[in-house]
Design a protein around this motif. Structure first.
Motif, mmCIF file in Angstrom:
data_model
loop_
_atom_site.group_PDB
_atom_site.id
_atom_site.type_symbol
_atom_site.label_atom_id
_atom_site.label_comp_id
_atom_site.label_asym_id
_atom_site.label_seq_id
_atom_site.Cartn_x
_atom_site.Cartn_y
_atom_site.Cartn_z
ATOM 1 N N GLU A 1 0.831 -1.202 0.000
ATOM 2 C CA GLU A 1 0.000 0.000 0.000
ATOM 3 C C GLU A 1 0.873 1.262 0.000
ATOM 4 O OE1 GLU A 1 -3.410 2.177 2.719
ATOM 5 O OE2 GLU A 1 -3.014 0.047 3.008
ATOM 6 N N ILE A 2 1.960 1.248 0.749
ATOM 7 C CA ILE A 2 2.874 2.395 0.792
ATOM 8 C C ILE A 2 3.495 2.612 -0.582
ATOM 9 C CG2 ILE A 2 5.091 3.179 1.710
ATOM 10 C CD1 ILE A 2 4.236 1.900 4.391
ATOM 11 N N LEU A 3 3.932 1.538 -1.224
ATOM 12 C CA LEU A 3 4.514 1.668 -2.567
ATOM 13 C C LEU A 3 3.488 2.206 -3.558
ATOM 14 C CD1 LEU A 3 6.712 -1.561 -2.803
ATOM 15 C CD2 LEU A 3 7.485 0.806 -2.570
ATOM 16 N N TYR A 4 2.262 1.752 -3.457
ATOM 17 C CA TYR A 4 1.202 2.233 -4.343
ATOM 18 C C TYR A 4 0.983 3.735 -4.142
ATOM 19 C CZ TYR A 4 -3.408 2.807 -6.401
ATOM 20 O OH TYR A 4 -4.467 3.241 -7.145
ATOM 21 N N ARG A 5 0.881 4.154 -2.888
ATOM 22 C CA ARG A 5 0.682 5.570 -2.585
ATOM 23 C C ARG A 5 1.881 6.405 -3.048
ATOM 24 N NH1 ARG A 5 -4.020 6.867 0.763
ATOM 25 N NH2 ARG A 5 -5.096 4.884 0.694
ATOM 26 N N LEU A 6 3.077 5.880 -2.823
ATOM 27 C CA LEU A 6 4.284 6.581 -3.243
ATOM 28 C C LEU A 6 4.296 6.776 -4.756
ATOM 29 C CD1 LEU A 6 6.959 7.757 -2.236
ATOM 30 C CD2 LEU A 6 7.977 5.502 -2.552
ATOM 31 N N ASN A 7 3.915 5.742 -5.492
ATOM 32 C CA ASN A 7 3.831 5.857 -6.952
ATOM 33 C C ASN A 7 2.766 6.869 -7.368
ATOM 34 O OD1 ASN A 7 5.924 4.108 -7.610
ATOM 35 N ND2 ASN A 7 4.583 2.317 -7.559
ATOM 36 N N GLU A 8 1.641 6.910 -6.642
ATOM 37 C CA GLU A 8 0.614 7.908 -6.928
ATOM 38 C C GLU A 8 1.179 9.312 -6.747
ATOM 39 O OE1 GLU A 8 -2.674 7.024 -4.335
ATOM 40 O OE2 GLU A 8 -3.716 5.927 -5.906
ATOM 41 N N PHE A 9 1.891 9.527 -5.650
ATOM 42 C CA PHE A 9 2.477 10.848 -5.409
ATOM 43 C C PHE A 9 3.507 11.206 -6.484
ATOM 44 C CE2 PHE A 9 1.414 10.199 -0.733
ATOM 45 C CZ PHE A 9 0.305 11.034 -0.789
ATOM 46 N N LYS A 10 4.311 10.227 -6.861
ATOM 47 C CA LYS A 10 5.301 10.483 -7.923
ATOM 48 C C LYS A 10 4.610 10.866 -9.223
ATOM 49 C CE LYS A 10 9.062 7.564 -6.246
ATOM 50 N NZ LYS A 10 9.859 6.351 -6.497
#
Length: 131
Positions: A84-93
């Protein structure tokens, strides 16, 4: 008469010996019964100790298994959070990369209302007659 007295004495001796042998057999039987009872009691105690040790082993195995299951569950939960953190991080990127090229500066001056309102006029109030 000597014979009858002697035979009576012999009979008494035989009867006494017979009673003594019966008493000895009875005593030996009681001893054997007591020994059998002690053997059974020791066997019961050994089986009871074995059962207690087995129960302790099973309980320890259960506790160990529960710990392993708990750790596995926590690992799965951690993996889910990491995904979930990686998904959110990719969204922010993605958001950052898309908005770098866009001028999204907000002019707060443009948000103010610039309407002209008529000047406030105090209404005339007729004074009350004095009596």
């Amino acid at each position: 008469m000597a014979r009858s007295f002697g035979s009576t004495v012999n009979k008494m001796i035989k009867e006494t010996a017979k009673v003594q042998r019966a008493a000895e057999r009875s005593r030996n039987a009681a001893i054997r019964e007591q020994e059998r009872h002690l053997r059974l009691q020791r066997q019961y105690e050994r089986e009871n100790e074995r059962a207690i040790k087995q129960s302790i082993r099973e309980q320890n195995a259960y506790v160990k298994e529960q710990k392993v299951l708990y750790i596995e569950g926590r690992k799965e939960e951690t993996n889910d959070y990491n995904e979930e953190i990686l998904y959110r991080l990719n969204e922010f990127k993605t958001i950052i990369s898309e908005t770098i090229g866009v001028d999204d500066m907000i002019s707060f001056e443009s948000l103010y209302k610039k309407d002209e309102y008529p000047e406030f006029v105090v209404p005339y109030v007729k004074p009350l007659p004095a009596d």
